[in-house]
Motif scaffolding. Structure first.
Motif, mmCIF file in Angstrom:
data_model
loop_
_atom_site.group_PDB
_atom_site.id
_atom_site.type_symbol
_atom_site.label_atom_id
_atom_site.label_comp_id
_atom_site.label_asym_id
_atom_site.label_seq_id
_atom_site.Cartn_x
_atom_site.Cartn_y
_atom_site.Cartn_z
ATOM 1 N N SER A 1 45.836 47.382 39.967
ATOM 2 C CA SER A 1 46.397 46.037 40.127
ATOM 3 C C SER A 1 45.295 44.998 40.319
ATOM 4 O O SER A 1 45.338 43.910 39.738
ATOM 5 C CB SER A 1 47.346 46.016 41.326
ATOM 6 O OG SER A 1 47.831 44.718 41.554
ATOM 7 N N THR A 2 44.280 45.343 41.117
ATOM 8 C CA THR A 2 43.164 44.422 41.356
ATOM 9 C C THR A 2 42.396 44.144 40.068
ATOM 10 O O THR A 2 42.058 42.989 39.758
ATOM 11 C CB THR A 2 42.208 45.019 42.406
ATOM 12 O OG1 THR A 2 42.924 45.248 43.618
ATOM 13 C CG2 THR A 2 41.048 44.071 42.677
ATOM 14 N N ASP B 1 44.475 41.900 37.711
ATOM 15 C CA ASP B 1 44.478 40.499 38.152
ATOM 16 C C ASP B 1 43.150 39.823 37.847
ATOM 17 O O ASP B 1 43.111 38.689 37.357
ATOM 18 C CB ASP B 1 44.766 40.420 39.657
ATOM 19 C CG ASP B 1 46.204 40.798 40.001
ATOM 20 O OD1 ASP B 1 47.038 40.790 39.087
ATOM 21 O OD2 ASP B 1 46.464 41.116 41.175
ATOM 22 N N THR B 2 42.054 40.529 38.133
ATOM 23 C CA THR B 2 40.724 39.971 37.873
ATOM 24 C C THR B 2 40.511 39.749 36.381
ATOM 25 O O THR B 2 40.012 38.697 35.959
ATOM 26 C CB THR B 2 39.633 40.912 38.416
ATOM 27 O OG1 THR B 2 39.854 41.134 39.806
ATOM 28 C CG2 THR B 2 38.255 40.310 38.212
ATOM 29 N N ARG C 1 42.780 39.334 34.108
ATOM 30 C CA ARG C 1 43.662 38.275 33.614
ATOM 31 C C ARG C 1 43.031 36.904 33.856
ATOM 32 O O ARG C 1 43.052 36.032 32.982
ATOM 33 C CB ARG C 1 45.013 38.365 34.314
ATOM 34 C CG ARG C 1 46.095 37.486 33.694
ATOM 35 C CD ARG C 1 47.433 37.654 34.395
ATOM 36 N NE ARG C 1 47.900 39.024 34.285
ATOM 37 C CZ ARG C 1 48.001 39.849 35.315
ATOM 38 N NH1 ARG C 1 47.656 39.455 36.531
ATOM 39 N NH2 ARG C 1 48.444 41.074 35.152
#
Length: 396
Positions: free
Chosen positions: A267-268, A271-272, A274
């Motif tokens: 998930s991290t 997000d990064t 994106r």
């Protein structure tokens, strides 16, 4: 005039002045191609990293040092030690534990060929966690770890680059930072993660790296494989309590380590990546705006050059709306054609760049649709003023 007539008139005007049309569309072509390449790079990096994390499985915990106020710190400033890993391995629901220490920019020599790569020291459990299927040789054993044997397992990229200086195969010798190592295995291809090549790595026994290469007892991370993914929360809480106690942290002190499970890590990273993709795409989109300004300037020049043509059209019955629509269609056509060509050019550049560099490049369909749609909007926005100016000319 009906739309078909307006479209045909606009197309004829563009084809009569081919060079001007090409130069006008060039800014859009470059802008769209830049957006496509940047988005492909960002999406490729995201895809490669997420694939690697997903391939690790859903029952993995990654423990890394952090900037907490720990008392016990290994050499080099790391808060983790091999003793920590050994104690963690004795906890319930733990299937495998692998300690990892790294030496970046190691010099590897075979014959007259030198290649700089990273060397990771670990223990045999790493192969079980990764579930590698070796096509040549295998991973080192506990005996190699205990005896600090100079054996090495090479990634595909390392083998390919060293083969120009000699035939690197199982049993051959390579020099790592001046020490001779025997090749006992070649890793299966793992692929690249954007700018990071996962195959550009060498694995050696952790004790060998610490005692013979770096002289440091510190480790960079600990990978824990749980026997069951449902036990991850229990393990994370248990490991946190255990490490805080081992590192003698006060109750009000921050952890000097951080624990991430594969889902949280995924998930991290997403997000990064994106944010990175949006940033790269936004920077490239600036060139689209510059291209739009170029379209407006050329269209204004075109209005000035075609004053007589516009006057004659008005004199024979063309309305203000007809003139406005004609110039708007010309501007939009230029931008749509430029957007389509730029998309193809961006895709081609992405493929060539990815092939030459070995980086993963991935062009999603939405990026092409977005680029063409945005270039159309540019045509409307920057074409309106010249079209309006043409429509308001005095026929006389």
């Amino acid at each position: 005039m009906d739309f078909f007539t307006i479209f045909r008139t606009a197309w004829r005007s563009l084809t009569i002045n081919k060079m001007r049309s090409v130069l006008t569309a060039l800014g859009i072509i470059i802008g769209v191609a830049s957006v496509i390449v940047m988005v492909s790079l960002g999406q490729g990096a995201t895809s490669g990293i997420t694939d690697r994390i997903s391939s690790m499985g859903t029952n993995i915990l990654q423990i890394m040092p952090s900037g907490g106020r720990g008392v016990m710190r290994g050499a080099g400033g790391s808060t983790l030690t091999t003793e920590d890993a050994k104690v963690i391995a004795k906890l319930p629901y733990v299937k495998n534990v692998a300690s990892v220490a790294q030496s970046s920019n190691a010099s590897v020599v075979v014959g007259s060929t030198t290649w700089n790569t990273s060397v990771s020291g670990t223990n045999p459990e790493m192969s079980k966690i990764k579930e590698w299927n070796f096509t040549q040789g295998g991973f080192f054993t506990q005996e190699d770890l205990d005896n600090m044997n100079k054996v090495a397992v090479l990634g595909q990229t390392v083998v390919e680059n060293l083969n120009s200086g000699g035939n690197v195969q199982i049993g051959s010798t390579v020099s790592i930072n001046g020490l001779s190592f025997t090749v006992i295995g070649v890793l299966p291809e793992q692929g690249s993660s954007g700018m990071q090549d996962s195959d550009d790595i060498i694995y050696i026994p952790l004790t060998t790296l610490q005692q013979r290469l770096t002289g440091s007892s510190s480790i960079n991370s600990v990978t824990v494989q749980a026997a069951d993914k449902d036990a991850l929360t229990f393990l994370q809480n248990t490991i946190t309590t255990l490490l805080r106690d081992r590192h003698r942290l006060a109750d009000d002190a921050d952890d000097d380590f951080r624990i991430m499970d594969s889902a949280e890590l995924l998930s991290t990273v997403e997000d990064t990546s994106r944010i990175l993709t949006l940033l790269l795409g936004g920077i490239a989109a600036v060139s689209l705006l510059v291209g739009g300004i170029g379209v407006m300037n050329i269209m204004l020049v075109s209005v000035t050059e075609r004053t007589r043509e516009i006057g004659i059209r008005m004199a024979v019955g063309a309305t203000t709306r007809d003139i406005l629509n004609q110039f708007m269609v010309e501007s939009i056509l230029l931008c749509i054609i430029g957007g389509a060509i730029g998309t193809l050019l961006g895709w081609g550049v992405s493929q060539i760049f990815g092939s030459l560099s070995g980086w993963t490049m991935k062009m999603p369909a939405w990026s092409a649709i977005m680029a063409i749609a945005f270039s159309t909007v540019v045509g409307v926005v920057f074409g309106y003023y010249p079209a309006r100016k043409a429509a308001e000319l005095d026929p006389i």
